[in-house]
Design an enzyme around this catalytic site. Sequence first.
Site, PDB file in Angstrom:
ATOM      1  N   PHE A  13       1.218   5.071   0.944  1.00 39.57           N
ATOM      2  CA  PHE A  13       0.673   6.060   1.857  1.00 39.57           C
ATOM      3  C   PHE A  13       1.223   7.437   1.502  1.00 39.57           C
ATOM      4  CE2 PHE A  13       0.402   2.087   4.106  1.00 39.57           C
ATOM      5  CZ  PHE A  13      -0.780   2.155   4.836  1.00 39.57           C
ATOM      6  N   THR A  69       0.847  -1.191   0.000  1.00 37.05           N
ATOM      7  CA  THR A  69       0.000   0.000   0.000  1.00 37.05           C
ATOM      8  C   THR A  69       0.883   1.241   0.000  1.00 37.05           C
ATOM      9  OG1 THR A  69      -1.858  -1.056   1.137  1.00 37.05           O
ATOM     10  CG2 THR A  69      -1.716   1.336   1.301  1.00 37.05           C
TER      11      THR A  69
END
Length: 229
Positions: free
Chosen positions: A136, A134
């Site tokens: 960020f 992921t």
Amino acid sequence: VAGGLCRYGVLPIDNNLHGSVTEVYDLMKKHKVYIVKSVKLRVDHSLVARPGATLSGIREIVSHPQALGQCRGFLDSLGKDVKITECENTAVAAKTVAESGRTDIAAIASSACASLYGLIELQASVADSDNNHTRFIVISKALEIYPGANKTSIMFPLPHTPGSLFSIISKFAALGVNFSKIESRPIPDRNWEYRFFIDFEGNLADSAVKNALRGLREEARSMKILGNY
């Protein structure tokens, strides 16, 4: 962050398995904040529950929609008798399970969350792929540009006319500016019109970037720089 309660905030922007976190793009439009940093982290989801729980006894699983999507194969393997419930994020999911007093409910969250809330891991690494990352972003209320910034993010709407997006892309391409991502979100009060979010390589001080943005301003109704980081 927008209200000044803290200097920085951290938001998930996209995942390599389940795509973009579209709510974050909507929030970037709603609030005047800027991206100051981007970091990619490996995500390792676990199924966590209160002590005494067993995998066969779980009847409800709670987590964020992104985490649920990243673990779809595992969830499908449990059968239709297990209820899936969405919540704000994986930490809230773990906290919900910890405070539930139940042993038939579990959360998809990290092992760190399990430790924080006194939960046990019923099964580790439940994502559909080990290659689960992921990205960020770190946001601030003011535009902050640090040495080495080599990526720029912008946001702009375009008219619903043939070739409007192509015209923008061609300007950047002609100047040698490379796009790394294009995301679109519908504009609520304009049917079939979209706001585009683009990441491209380069610094705002680069002459090619300056010329590309100048050309964009001439065609787009409005343009906002979301960050140079």
